[in-house]
Design a protein around this motif. Structure first.
Motif, PDB file in Angstrom:
ATOM      1  N   CYS A  71       0.439   2.522   4.129  1.00  0.00           N
ATOM      2  CA  CYS A  71      -0.381   2.058   5.253  1.00  0.00           C
ATOM      3  C   CYS A  71      -0.015   0.665   5.756  1.00  0.00           C
ATOM      4  O   CYS A  71      -0.620   0.194   6.713  1.00  0.00           O
ATOM      5  CB  CYS A  71      -1.855   2.091   4.854  1.00  0.00           C
ATOM      6  N   ALA A  72       0.915  -0.015   5.134  1.00  0.00           N
ATOM      7  CA  ALA A  72       1.269  -1.356   5.588  1.00  0.00           C
ATOM      8  C   ALA A  72       2.771  -1.525   5.543  1.00  0.00           C
ATOM      9  O   ALA A  72       3.400  -1.091   4.583  1.00  0.00           O
ATOM     10  CB  ALA A  72       0.598  -2.413   4.709  1.00  0.00           C
ATOM     11  N   PRO A  73       3.364  -2.078   6.527  1.00  0.00           N
ATOM     12  CA  PRO A  73       2.777  -2.664   7.735  1.00  0.00           C
ATOM     13  C   PRO A  73       2.372  -1.620   8.768  1.00  0.00           C
ATOM     14  O   PRO A  73       1.498  -1.861   9.588  1.00  0.00           O
ATOM     15  CB  PRO A  73       3.879  -3.572   8.273  1.00  0.00           C
ATOM     16  N   LEU A 127      -9.052   5.648   5.219  1.00  0.00           N
ATOM     17  CA  LEU A 127      -9.122   4.875   3.975  1.00  0.00           C
ATOM     18  C   LEU A 127      -9.546   3.428   4.223  1.00  0.00           C
ATOM     19  O   LEU A 127     -10.233   2.821   3.400  1.00  0.00           O
ATOM     20  CB  LEU A 127      -7.776   4.911   3.247  1.00  0.00           C
ATOM     21  N   ARG A 128      -9.165   2.865   5.373  1.00  0.00           N
ATOM     22  CA  ARG A 128      -9.588   1.487   5.687  1.00  0.00           C
ATOM     23  C   ARG A 128     -11.104   1.389   5.824  1.00  0.00           C
ATOM     24  O   ARG A 128     -11.686   0.373   5.484  1.00  0.00           O
ATOM     25  CB  ARG A 128      -8.912   1.008   6.969  1.00  0.00           C
ATOM     26  N   ALA A 134      -0.593  13.325   8.740  1.00  0.00           N
ATOM     27  CA  ALA A 134      -1.285  12.460   9.697  1.00  0.00           C
ATOM     28  C   ALA A 134      -1.488  11.076   9.079  1.00  0.00           C
ATOM     29  O   ALA A 134      -2.608  10.686   8.749  1.00  0.00           O
ATOM     30  CB  ALA A 134      -2.619  13.076  10.088  1.00  0.00           C
ATOM     31  N   PRO A 135      -0.408  10.309   8.903  1.00  0.00           N
ATOM     32  CA  PRO A 135      -0.537   9.026   8.203  1.00  0.00           C
ATOM     33  C   PRO A 135      -1.441   8.016   8.905  1.00  0.00           C
ATOM     34  O   PRO A 135      -2.205   7.314   8.244  1.00  0.00           O
ATOM     35  CB  PRO A 135       0.897   8.519   8.086  1.00  0.00           C
ATOM     36  N   ALA A 136      -1.402   7.932  10.229  1.00  0.00           N
ATOM     37  CA  ALA A 136      -2.235   6.959  10.940  1.00  0.00           C
ATOM     38  C   ALA A 136      -3.724   7.265  10.749  1.00  0.00           C
ATOM     39  O   ALA A 136      -4.517   6.358  10.460  1.00  0.00           O
ATOM     40  CB  ALA A 136      -1.880   6.946  12.425  1.00  0.00           C
ATOM     41  N   GLU A 137      -4.093   8.528  10.871  1.00  0.00           N
ATOM     42  CA  GLU A 137      -5.496   8.922  10.716  1.00  0.00           C
ATOM     43  C   GLU A 137      -5.950   8.740   9.269  1.00  0.00           C
ATOM     44  O   GLU A 137      -7.067   8.272   9.013  1.00  0.00           O
ATOM     45  CB  GLU A 137      -5.710  10.364  11.153  1.00  0.00           C
ATOM     46  N   THR A 183       0.862  -1.167   0.000  1.00  0.00           N
ATOM     47  CA  THR A 183       0.000   0.000   0.000  1.00  0.00           C
ATOM     48  C   THR A 183       0.904   1.223   0.000  1.00  0.00           C
ATOM     49  O   THR A 183       1.549   1.516   0.999  1.00  0.00           O
ATOM     50  CB  THR A 183      -0.930   0.029   1.230  1.00  0.00           C
ATOM     51  N   ALA A 184       0.972   1.874  -1.138  1.00  0.00           N
ATOM     52  CA  ALA A 184       1.792   3.076  -1.266  1.00  0.00           C
ATOM     53  C   ALA A 184       1.069   4.041  -2.191  1.00  0.00           C
ATOM     54  O   ALA A 184       0.751   3.694  -3.325  1.00  0.00           O
ATOM     55  CB  ALA A 184       3.165   2.729  -1.819  1.00  0.00           C
ATOM     56  N   LEU A 185       0.775   5.219  -1.693  1.00  0.00           N
ATOM     57  CA  LEU A 185      -0.003   6.200  -2.452  1.00  0.00           C
ATOM     58  C   LEU A 185       0.728   7.528  -2.539  1.00  0.00           C
ATOM     59  O   LEU A 185       1.492   7.893  -1.642  1.00  0.00           O
ATOM     60  CB  LEU A 185      -1.360   6.424  -1.768  1.00  0.00           C
TER      61      LEU A 185
END
Length: 146
Positions: free
Chosen positions: A68-70, A86-87, A78-81, A43-45
């Motif tokens: 987003c992975a791992p 997106l999940r 804010a990558p976690a949020e 997952t790379a955007l």
């Protein structure tokens, strides 16, 4: 008379031209048997935003990366949020909806957002124009806030 440095450079380039193609089948065979590099689907955007109605006509004003992975990472503020948001829509930015109670003016100052890359191993390409920055932020309070 050519210098020794030129001879060395010429020989090196000749060897690379002759031997380089011979190494490709061996490298491909090794890659095919090596197996996956990770237990997580990639997952790379790359997300970008610019003023305008279409990405083709707009100059990108800001671009960030998001993985987003791992674990959530990248240049997104804010990558976690953003990954969590997106999940909830299985990685489909088109499925993001505006938050409750968000009020925006009706001014027309179009911004266009693009998302390109891979979400859980599937190619993703998204482009959307919003009436103004407030509307953009309403649809992706974490994802589009960069």
């Amino acid at each position: 008379m050519p210098s020794p440095a030129r001879w060395t450079a010429a020989l090196t380039l000749s060897a690379a031209a002759v031997c380089g193609p011979l190494a490709l089948p061996a490298a491909a065979a090794h890659a095919a048997t090596a197996g996956p590099a990770s237990l997580y689907a990639p997952t790379a955007l790359v997300l970008s935003v610019g003023h305008g109605e279409r990405a083709a006509d707009a100059t990108a004003e800001r671009a960030v990366t998001l993985s987003c992975a791992p674990t959530p990472s990248g240049t997104h503020p804010a990558p976690a949020e953003a990954c969590a948001e997106l999940r909830t829509v299985d990685g489909d930015p088109a499925s993001l909806s505006p938050g409750d109670g968000v009020l925006c003016t009706k001014e027309y100052d179009p911004v266009v957002v693009t998302v390109e890359g891979v979400w859980r191993g599937k190619r993703l390409s998204y482009e959307r124009s919003f009436a103004n920055p407030c509307v953009k932020n309403a649809y992706g309070p974490a994802v589009f806030a960069f």
